[in-house]
Design an enzyme around this catalytic site. Structure first.
Site, PDB file in Angstrom:
ATOM      1  N   HIS A 198       0.818  -1.214   0.000  1.00 58.79           N
ATOM      2  CA  HIS A 198       0.000   0.000   0.000  1.00 58.79           C
ATOM      3  C   HIS A 198       0.851   1.264   0.000  1.00 58.79           C
ATOM      4  O   HIS A 198       0.429   2.302  -0.483  1.00 58.79           O
ATOM      5  CB  HIS A 198      -0.976  -0.022   1.184  1.00 58.79           C
ATOM      6  CG  HIS A 198      -2.182  -0.865   0.914  1.00 58.79           C
ATOM      7  ND1 HIS A 198      -2.260  -2.179   1.287  1.00 58.79           N
ATOM      8  CD2 HIS A 198      -3.341  -0.583   0.259  1.00 58.79           C
ATOM      9  CE1 HIS A 198      -3.422  -2.675   0.894  1.00 58.79           C
ATOM     10  NE2 HIS A 198      -4.095  -1.738   0.271  1.00 58.79           N
ATOM     11  N   ARG A 305     -10.658   4.916  -0.586  1.00 54.22           N
ATOM     12  CA  ARG A 305     -10.097   4.079   0.483  1.00 54.22           C
ATOM     13  C   ARG A 305     -10.318   4.767   1.825  1.00 54.22           C
ATOM     14  O   ARG A 305      -9.472   5.507   2.310  1.00 54.22           O
ATOM     15  CB  ARG A 305      -8.605   3.848   0.238  1.00 54.22           C
ATOM     16  CG  ARG A 305      -8.288   3.068  -1.032  1.00 54.22           C
ATOM     17  CD  ARG A 305      -6.795   2.782  -1.114  1.00 54.22           C
ATOM     18  NE  ARG A 305      -6.448   1.938  -2.234  1.00 54.22           N
ATOM     19  CZ  ARG A 305      -6.008   2.383  -3.416  1.00 54.22           C
ATOM     20  NH1 ARG A 305      -5.854   3.690  -3.608  1.00 54.22           N
ATOM     21  NH2 ARG A 305      -5.720   1.550  -4.383  1.00 54.22           N
ATOM     22  N   ARG A 345     -15.334   2.498  -0.161  1.00 49.89           N
ATOM     23  CA  ARG A 345     -15.062   1.185   0.421  1.00 49.89           C
ATOM     24  C   ARG A 345     -15.055   1.297   1.934  1.00 49.89           C
ATOM     25  O   ARG A 345     -14.439   2.211   2.491  1.00 49.89           O
ATOM     26  CB  ARG A 345     -13.714   0.664  -0.073  1.00 49.89           C
ATOM     27  CG  ARG A 345     -13.390  -0.746   0.444  1.00 49.89           C
ATOM     28  CD  ARG A 345     -12.114  -1.284  -0.149  1.00 49.89           C
ATOM     29  NE  ARG A 345     -10.939  -0.559   0.315  1.00 49.89           N
ATOM     30  CZ  ARG A 345      -9.706  -0.767  -0.148  1.00 49.89           C
ATOM     31  NH1 ARG A 345      -9.497  -1.662  -1.092  1.00 49.89           N
ATOM     32  NH2 ARG A 345      -8.689  -0.083   0.326  1.00 49.89           N
ATOM     33  N   GLU A 443     -11.518 -10.267  -4.172  1.00 45.72           N
ATOM     34  CA  GLU A 443     -10.069 -10.229  -3.958  1.00 45.72           C
ATOM     35  C   GLU A 443      -9.546 -11.475  -3.256  1.00 45.72           C
ATOM     36  O   GLU A 443      -8.362 -11.562  -2.948  1.00 45.72           O
ATOM     37  CB  GLU A 443      -9.681  -8.973  -3.170  1.00 45.72           C
ATOM     38  CG  GLU A 443     -10.487  -8.752  -1.920  1.00 45.72           C
ATOM     39  CD  GLU A 443     -10.259  -7.380  -1.297  1.00 45.72           C
ATOM     40  OE1 GLU A 443      -9.244  -6.729  -1.615  1.00 45.72           O
ATOM     41  OE2 GLU A 443     -11.097  -6.970  -0.487  1.00 45.72           O
ATOM     42  N   ASN A 466      -4.821  -6.484  -6.522  1.00 47.86           N
ATOM     43  CA  ASN A 466      -3.624  -6.524  -5.661  1.00 47.86           C
ATOM     44  C   ASN A 466      -3.709  -7.683  -4.675  1.00 47.86           C
ATOM     45  O   ASN A 466      -2.799  -8.505  -4.572  1.00 47.86           O
ATOM     46  CB  ASN A 466      -3.471  -5.207  -4.896  1.00 47.86           C
ATOM     47  CG  ASN A 466      -3.510  -4.006  -5.807  1.00 47.86           C
ATOM     48  OD1 ASN A 466      -3.201  -4.101  -6.976  1.00 47.86           O
ATOM     49  ND2 ASN A 466      -3.915  -2.871  -5.261  1.00 47.86           N
ATOM     50  N   ASP A 467      -4.808  -7.742  -3.934  1.00 45.46           N
ATOM     51  CA  ASP A 467      -4.961  -8.833  -2.970  1.00 45.46           C
ATOM     52  C   ASP A 467      -5.291 -10.154  -3.654  1.00 45.46           C
ATOM     53  O   ASP A 467      -4.895 -11.225  -3.180  1.00 45.46           O
ATOM     54  CB  ASP A 467      -6.049  -8.486  -1.945  1.00 45.46           C
ATOM     55  CG  ASP A 467      -5.490  -7.740  -0.742  1.00 45.46           C
ATOM     56  OD1 ASP A 467      -4.277  -7.868  -0.487  1.00 45.46           O
ATOM     57  OD2 ASP A 467      -6.240  -7.026  -0.064  1.00 45.46           O
ATOM     58  N   ARG A 477       2.699  -9.231  -0.504  1.00 49.81           N
ATOM     59  CA  ARG A 477       3.086  -8.171  -1.443  1.00 49.81           C
ATOM     60  C   ARG A 477       3.911  -7.072  -0.792  1.00 49.81           C
ATOM     61  O   ARG A 477       4.384  -6.170  -1.481  1.00 49.81           O
ATOM     62  CB  ARG A 477       1.849  -7.585  -2.132  1.00 49.81           C
ATOM     63  CG  ARG A 477       0.781  -6.990  -1.232  1.00 49.81           C
ATOM     64  CD  ARG A 477      -0.481  -6.783  -2.072  1.00 49.81           C
ATOM     65  NE  ARG A 477      -1.631  -6.325  -1.307  1.00 49.81           N
ATOM     66  CZ  ARG A 477      -2.107  -5.109  -1.360  1.00 49.81           C
ATOM     67  NH1 ARG A 477      -1.515  -4.211  -2.114  1.00 49.81           N
ATOM     68  NH2 ARG A 477      -3.172  -4.774  -0.671  1.00 49.81           N
ATOM     69  N   CYS A 514     -10.350  -2.339  -9.781  1.00 48.89           N
ATOM     70  CA  CYS A 514      -9.852  -1.167  -9.063  1.00 48.89           C
ATOM     71  C   CYS A 514      -8.439  -1.384  -8.531  1.00 48.89           C
ATOM     72  O   CYS A 514      -7.892  -0.535  -7.852  1.00 48.89           O
ATOM     73  CB  CYS A 514     -10.791  -0.779  -7.922  1.00 48.89           C
ATOM     74  SG  CYS A 514     -10.910  -2.015  -6.630  1.00 48.89           S
TER      75      CYS A 514
END
Length: 583
Positions: A198, A305, A345, A443, A466-467, A477, A514
């Site tokens: 992140h 976020r 979110r 995710e 990403n996840d 990650r 996203c």
């Protein structure tokens, strides 16, 4: 100084050239901004007042000592009072304010760091331990300064006082990075981190070149060294030669020229050559990001976020923002987007985004109580956020996005709590959008493999690549040691994304991506060929992706993408995706 080059992981495109500014963990706890010339003496006085207040506090402690108190306590207070009066503490930081234009907190921490380094070199163990006393005195002063932060002047905007500084640190949390939003800081270099941590994502959202996973950068680079960050290559050059410096300045100018050319596409609709309309949305961390999103031509916010409203609040009395405080921030974003949809979110904390830096207690936080699991375990916190989001929906189009769902009971529980929050608002006479759309983040592999239960209950889906990549490939990650295994083109990842898009199309509900894949121009055509029609990315990436869309013909790309999805050999997939770029 000798020149040397470090190789790490590229996380944010572009080139930065500036002076190194080393940050210790302690320095990350304070605000960093530059003070305009006309406010310098006021800032000096702010630090002097804080020093005086701490001195009065120590005197009061001495006066109130019980008669039977151990003599060590009095001696301890005396030592702190002497440290406070020493010119190295009482005067040197004032000089830093006047000469470097640092704000008071930053100036104090800079001086304390320099003193601490000197004490580390003392051989006598007793004297070396006095470093702790200096740091404790500094903490007292910082608490006073932070308690009167509203008296601080606004950050300087005059170009005259904008030294081009590059932050160099062992690590920087996402919340810490948001401190460095003003133009003084033009790049980030860290020892640790991965391409899709992140921290890296925030660097991209700030549109600032960065390189992570540099191993020993914070030990090798010295304060005020000249540094070049090549964000595209993940290379950092320290103390470059004149020739190298000129070459990078030329490349930097060429990039700026190309970016200006892209800006002409701001008002151009995102339509492929064959006439397919594509929706381009922005990912944001804070409401203040909305003007930049609009300036880049975003048609709305695909991912707000909200966790960044909760993070970095350790110095505040209430770590969790109140319902009204959250509502104001959500409303601000909704109003700023001028009628365009805003997808908020719900709180997604855990893993590399703890509410507090001391909260890493789980053996594997990425697999623990995070995101929706945390919210369902803290129903009052969750209901407070839901009410705040619902109240903001009275001011424009809002969509509610739930992260990290994997079980049907989690979906049903969330929907029940949304209804409970609505009932609470009705009872209180508060307005909200009764027909607000509720969507799910896809995710976790389990979610992508059980889509029927999602499309039956949800109004839209958003793929968090990403996840999804992290959990499918079992790769942390944040860990730069396994960063080379993080592969968005792994056949399993492509299958899961394609399945999700297809399930959404069949059910007649919107599906967006996203995650970071949405903003990668090398993957734009692949995602379009899979059927994706809604992309959400950092505003800085939006125009590059739009240009790719405008040059794309889906009638040619779609059949080629189907062939890629039937391919299982990694090298063949990479070659085929590269071929898509030239069709």
């Amino acid at each position: 100084m000798a020149s040397f080059t470090l190789h790490g992981i590229p996380v944010s495109r572009g080139i930065s050239i500036g002076r190194a500014h080393l940050l210790t963990p302690a320095a990350l706890d304070v605000k960093h901004y530059l003070v305009a010339e006309e406010h310098l003496e006021a800032e000096v006085k702010r630090l002097q007042d804080a020093l005086a207040e701490v001195h009065r506090g120590l005197q009061a402690l001495w006066t109130d000592l019980p008669k039977d108190a151990p003599t060590e306590l009095g001696a301890f207070i005396d030592v702190h009072a002497l440290i406070l009066s020493d010119p190295m503490i009482s005067e040197a930081p004032l000089d830093i304010i006047r000469t470097r234009h640092y704000n008071a907190e930053w100036a104090l921490v800079t001086q304390i760091d320099e003193l601490s380094a000197q004490f580390d070199e003392i051989e006598d163990p007793y004297l070396r331990e006095r470093k702790a006393d200096i740091q404790q005195v500094a903490e007292r002063v910082l608490k006073v300064l932070m308690g009167t932060a509203q008296l601080a002047p606004a950050p300087v905007t005059d170009e005259e006082f904008q030294p081009q500084m590059i932050v160099v640190a062992h690590d920087i949390s996402p919340a810490d990075m948001l401190q460095f939003r003003d133009r003084s800081f033009i790049g980030f270099v860290t020892d640790v981190g991965g391409q899709n941590s992140h921290t890296a994502i925030v660097a991209r959202s700030l549109d600032i070149p960065a390189a992570v996973g540099m191993s020993q950068a914070s030990q090798l680079i010295e304060q005020d060294d000249w540094v070049i960050i090549d964000g595209d290559a993940g290379v950092v050059i320290c103390n470059p030669s004149t020739l190298v410096l000129e070459q990078y300045r030329a490349r930097q100018a060429a990039m700026l020229k190309a970016r200006k050319k892209l800006s002409k596409l701001k008002k151009t609709p995102a339509i492929t050559r064959d006439g397919t309309v594509i929706t381009l949305l922005a990912n944001i961390e804070l409401p203040d990001d909305c003007p930049h999103a609009l300036d880049c031509g975003a048609e709305g916010v695909g991912l707000f976020r909200s966790e960044f409203l909760f993070m970095g609040r350790s110095g505040q009395a209430h770590k969790i923002p109140s319902e009204d405080e959250q509502f104001e921030q959500y409303r601000k974003a909704v109003v700023a987007m001028k009628g365009r949809p805003v997808t908020i979110r719900t709180l997604d904390i855990g893993a590399d985004k703890p509410l507090d830096q001391t909260e890493h207690t789980a053996l594997n936080p990425a697999l623990g109580l995070r995101a929706i699991r945390y919210c369902l375990a803290e129903p009052q916190l969750f209901l407070t956020q839901l009410r705040a989001i619902l109240r903001a929906s009275a001011f424009g189009k809002v969509r509610l996005l739930i992260p990290m769902l994997s079980h049907v009971f989690e979906i049903d529980q969330c929907l029940a709590m949304v209804e409970q929050a609505k009932a609470q608002l009705r009872e209180a006479g508060q307005k909200y959008d009764a027909a607000i759309d509720v969507g799910a983040m896809i995710e976790i592999p389990a979610a992508a493999l059980s889509l029927p239960m999602f499309v039956k209950r949800m109004n839209f889906l958003s793929i968090g690549t990403n996840d999804l990549i992290q959990y499918t490939l079992a790769i942390d990650r944040v860990d730069y040691e396994v960063a080379h295994l993080y592969d968005p083109l792994h056949p399993a990842i492509l299958q899961l994304i394609a399945m999700t898009i297809s399930a959404g199309m069949k059910a007649g509900i919107d599906v967006a991506v996203c995650g970071e894949m949405a903003g990668d121009v090398k993957l734009t055509r692949l995602l379009l060929g899979m059927g994706l029609r809604e992309f959400s990315m950092h505003p800085a990436q939006l125009l590059s992706v739009k240009q790719e869309i405008l040059n794309c013909d889906l009638t040619t790309i779609t059949p080629q993408t189907r062939k890629i999805l039937r391919t299982t050999e990694p090298h063949a997939i990479v070659e085929a995706v590269q071929q898509l770029q030239v069709i």
